[in-house]
Design a protein around this motif. Sequence first.
Motif, PDB file in Angstrom:
ATOM      1  N   PRO A 174      19.735  25.646 -34.594  1.00  0.00           N
ATOM      2  CA  PRO A 174      18.527  25.718 -33.760  1.00  0.00           C
ATOM      3  C   PRO A 174      18.374  27.154 -33.254  1.00  0.00           C
ATOM      4  N   PHE A 175      17.184  27.502 -32.806  1.00  0.00           N
ATOM      5  CA  PHE A 175      16.974  28.875 -32.360  1.00  0.00           C
ATOM      6  C   PHE A 175      16.327  28.911 -30.984  1.00  0.00           C
ATOM      7  N   PHE A 176      16.601  30.007 -30.289  1.00  0.00           N
ATOM      8  CA  PHE A 176      15.906  30.345 -29.051  1.00  0.00           C
ATOM      9  C   PHE A 176      15.380  31.761 -29.202  1.00  0.00           C
ATOM     10  N   LEU A 177      14.071  31.898 -29.181  1.00  0.00           N
ATOM     11  CA  LEU A 177      13.423  33.203 -29.316  1.00  0.00           C
ATOM     12  C   LEU A 177      12.652  33.492 -28.043  1.00  0.00           C
ATOM     13  N   TRP A 178      12.948  34.624 -27.421  1.00  0.00           N
ATOM     14  CA  TRP A 178      12.159  35.088 -26.285  1.00  0.00           C
ATOM     15  C   TRP A 178      11.287  36.229 -26.785  1.00  0.00           C
ATOM     16  N   THR A 179       9.998  35.940 -26.965  1.00  0.00           N
ATOM     17  CA  THR A 179       9.014  36.953 -27.335  1.00  0.00           C
ATOM     18  C   THR A 179       8.418  37.498 -26.051  1.00  0.00           C
ATOM     19  N   SER A 180       8.668  38.759 -25.763  1.00  0.00           N
ATOM     20  CA  SER A 180       8.296  39.344 -24.470  1.00  0.00           C
ATOM     21  C   SER A 180       7.367  40.533 -24.673  1.00  0.00           C
ATOM     22  N   PHE A 181       6.071  40.287 -24.444  1.00  0.00           N
ATOM     23  CA  PHE A 181       5.074  41.336 -24.617  1.00  0.00           C
ATOM     24  C   PHE A 181       5.084  42.293 -23.429  1.00  0.00           C
ATOM     25  N   THR A 182       4.850  43.564 -23.693  1.00  0.00           N
ATOM     26  CA  THR A 182       4.819  44.575 -22.640  1.00  0.00           C
ATOM     27  C   THR A 182       3.491  44.579 -21.894  1.00  0.00           C
ATOM     28  N   LYS A 183       2.459  44.068 -22.501  1.00  0.00           N
ATOM     29  CA  LYS A 183       1.125  44.083 -21.900  1.00  0.00           C
ATOM     30  C   LYS A 183       0.853  42.762 -21.190  1.00  0.00           C
ATOM     31  N   PRO A 184      -0.063  42.752 -20.199  1.00  0.00           N
ATOM     32  CA  PRO A 184      -1.014  43.802 -19.816  1.00  0.00           C
ATOM     33  C   PRO A 184      -0.526  44.777 -18.744  1.00  0.00           C
ATOM     34  N   HIS A 185       0.760  45.050 -18.692  1.00  0.00           N
ATOM     35  CA  HIS A 185       1.273  46.070 -17.774  1.00  0.00           C
ATOM     36  C   HIS A 185       0.560  47.397 -18.048  1.00  0.00           C
ATOM     37  N   PRO A 186       0.255  48.177 -17.006  1.00  0.00           N
ATOM     38  CA  PRO A 186      -0.301  49.506 -17.251  1.00  0.00           C
ATOM     39  C   PRO A 186       0.628  50.338 -18.134  1.00  0.00           C
ATOM     40  N   PRO A 187       0.099  51.324 -18.832  1.00  0.00           N
ATOM     41  CA  PRO A 187      -1.277  51.790 -18.783  1.00  0.00           C
ATOM     42  C   PRO A 187      -2.262  50.777 -19.370  1.00  0.00           C
ATOM     43  N   PHE A 188      -3.444  50.726 -18.790  1.00  0.00           N
ATOM     44  CA  PHE A 188      -4.492  49.806 -19.247  1.00  0.00           C
ATOM     45  C   PHE A 188      -5.204  50.446 -20.439  1.00  0.00           C
ATOM     46  N   ASP A 189      -4.518  50.382 -21.588  1.00  0.00           N
ATOM     47  CA  ASP A 189      -4.998  51.097 -22.783  1.00  0.00           C
ATOM     48  C   ASP A 189      -5.124  50.148 -23.975  1.00  0.00           C
ATOM     49  N   PRO A 190      -6.099  49.239 -23.948  1.00  0.00           N
ATOM     50  CA  PRO A 190      -6.275  48.353 -25.090  1.00  0.00           C
ATOM     51  C   PRO A 190      -6.688  49.127 -26.334  1.00  0.00           C
ATOM     52  N   CYS A 191      -6.408  48.552 -27.489  1.00  0.00           N
ATOM     53  CA  CYS A 191      -6.935  49.123 -28.725  1.00  0.00           C
ATOM     54  C   CYS A 191      -8.457  48.956 -28.729  1.00  0.00           C
ATOM     55  N   ARG A 192      -9.134  49.877 -29.382  1.00  0.00           N
ATOM     56  CA  ARG A 192     -10.593  49.908 -29.320  1.00  0.00           C
ATOM     57  C   ARG A 192     -11.221  48.591 -29.776  1.00  0.00           C
ATOM     58  N   ASP A 193     -10.637  47.910 -30.774  1.00  0.00           N
ATOM     59  CA  ASP A 193     -11.198  46.639 -31.250  1.00  0.00           C
ATOM     60  C   ASP A 193     -11.373  45.655 -30.099  1.00  0.00           C
ATOM     61  N   PHE A 194     -10.375  45.600 -29.214  1.00  0.00           N
ATOM     62  CA  PHE A 194     -10.388  44.614 -28.135  1.00  0.00           C
ATOM     63  C   PHE A 194     -11.222  45.090 -26.953  1.00  0.00           C
ATOM     64  N   TRP A 195     -11.248  46.382 -26.723  1.00  0.00           N
ATOM     65  CA  TRP A 195     -12.152  46.937 -25.708  1.00  0.00           C
ATOM     66  C   TRP A 195     -13.597  46.619 -26.073  1.00  0.00           C
ATOM     67  N   ASP A 196     -13.918  46.768 -27.338  1.00  0.00           N
ATOM     68  CA  ASP A 196     -15.295  46.524 -27.780  1.00  0.00           C
ATOM     69  C   ASP A 196     -15.708  45.064 -27.648  1.00  0.00           C
ATOM     70  N   LEU A 197     -14.766  44.140 -27.699  1.00  0.00           N
ATOM     71  CA  LEU A 197     -15.102  42.720 -27.536  1.00  0.00           C
ATOM     72  C   LEU A 197     -15.789  42.443 -26.202  1.00  0.00           C
ATOM     73  N   TYR A 198     -15.495  43.260 -25.205  1.00  0.00           N
ATOM     74  CA  TYR A 198     -15.995  43.014 -23.851  1.00  0.00           C
ATOM     75  C   TYR A 198     -17.191  43.899 -23.497  1.00  0.00           C
ATOM     76  N   ASP A 199     -17.825  44.450 -24.495  1.00  0.00           N
ATOM     77  CA  ASP A 199     -18.891  45.422 -24.272  1.00  0.00           C
ATOM     78  C   ASP A 199     -20.018  44.875 -23.403  1.00  0.00           C
ATOM     79  N   SER A 200     -20.415  43.624 -23.595  1.00  0.00           N
ATOM     80  CA  SER A 200     -21.581  43.095 -22.880  1.00  0.00           C
ATOM     81  C   SER A 200     -21.230  41.930 -21.959  1.00  0.00           C
ATOM     82  N   ILE A 201     -19.944  41.764 -21.635  1.00  0.00           N
ATOM     83  CA  ILE A 201     -19.521  40.630 -20.809  1.00  0.00           C
ATOM     84  C   ILE A 201     -19.335  41.082 -19.359  1.00  0.00           C
ATOM     85  N   PRO A 202     -20.102  40.506 -18.423  1.00  0.00           N
ATOM     86  CA  PRO A 202     -19.923  40.876 -17.007  1.00  0.00           C
ATOM     87  C   PRO A 202     -18.522  40.488 -16.523  1.00  0.00           C
ATOM     88  N   MET A 203     -17.956  41.341 -15.697  1.00  0.00           N
ATOM     89  CA  MET A 203     -16.623  41.097 -15.164  1.00  0.00           C
ATOM     90  C   MET A 203     -16.713  40.442 -13.784  1.00  0.00           C
TER      91      MET A 203
END
Length: 467
Positions: A174-203
């Motif tokens: 059996p396995f135990f895998l801890w997948t630990s992403f560094t984001k969304p910790h700053p710096p707040f630097d998304p890749c452009r593809d994902f930044w563009d997804l929110y172009d017209s969405i009010p926050m």
Amino acid sequence: MTTDQQRFDTIQALGNTSIYTPHLNYLYTQGTAYTRCYADCPLCVPSRTTLMTGQPGYASGVVTNATHEQVMRQATAERRTLAALLTDAGYQTKAMGKMHFDPVRACYGFESMTLPIDYLRECEKRGTVRPKVHGAMECELVPALSTVDTKDSITTWIADGSIDFLETRDPLRPFFLWTSFTKPHPPFDPCRDFWDLYDSIPMPEPIYGDWSRDLAAAPQGFLAGSYENTDVHLYSPQQLANTRRAYYAMITQVDYALGRLFACLRENGLDQNTWVIFTSDHGEMLGDHHMSQKNLFFEGSAHVPCLILPPRGRGLPVNRRVDTLAQLSDIYTTILGIAGVPAPPQAEGIDLRDAYAERTFYGNSLDVNFCIMRDGFKLVYSACGDHTLLFDMRRDPLEQQDLAKLPAYADIRRELWEDLLIHTARTRPQALENGYFRTRPAPEFPGDVDFRWLGFHYKDYRFDVFH
């Protein structure tokens, strides 16, 4: 699966209609969402120590980012870290991504670890991939665009490594895998593809209360950490919206990476015998009450997502919300329960799969910020400035009305205050002096801080920052 610095209100299926999270939605609709999960010490290292030991920070003594090595060495020697217990039970144990352990390469029971520093080593060898050269730092909330493409980002790299483990693991164990992403910790630097997804969405707009709307009149001790690490109190509404847009874009980038992991589980027949747990080490104030970062016990900082997906085809409950209070120490006990491994006596969490009653929550961050929650009421205290706030979370879940000075709530405040003092005297007596919290002056204005830490470049790699 964990993210770093993801607040509780960032899942579309749980009410945020401004964010894309299709795969976190999937975890909820096919499993259980624990909607009131909290970090007892909302900082990176204390929360990760809690996940590894089942002990809240006030119990282990790890209430800062610099105090966990001795605790983890002892827990590993006694074979009671989560990784050590599962390794000893025959599991193939792998950590992939940010662990934030000290020393950096200490495995603390894991058979194998691949860390963000390995990503940076690979970038250095390739020479053509240079992340983070935008100059935005690890504490700042300024939005920036990633200087690498999605395929070369650390989020993709962590997902790739996790998939590689799933596809090359020992099939007889059996396995135990801890997948630990560094984001969304700053710096707040998304890749452009994902930044563009929110172009017209009010926050969504930031949250303010009767106690925080006027920055100058707000209890400044709660703002001290924000002043030390960011300039968020200077941001205009439009700038705060852009900061949130970058934050959401990073979460969506992680979410899409989760989709690849879920596909890998299904394609390899692992979805029928694998449990998936998703949470975060702490949240992010994101401009609420003019504040940023973590280490506070307001909702944006201490309240985190918690989702559990059972193996497919077991007939277990799906699309379920549990609104009873949970905390990060419960993750340790829950995983051990799934694996059939008894939790050691030091663990204070419960198995979240069982029905359980409402509990009292205690929090201690840095021996400065404290919290107690019981019967729907939440008292937060900062020894910096000697500030106390009281909220009725059932009627005021966004913490907008301070009840601490209202006579009608005097008995509730006194009861919670006395209980918090008794609990602190028992668990962290060094935080008290003559039966009261060790106080220190609050800043008199935003520039009145002894030290400013924006998260400068780490010495090993010219394009890296501290985390």
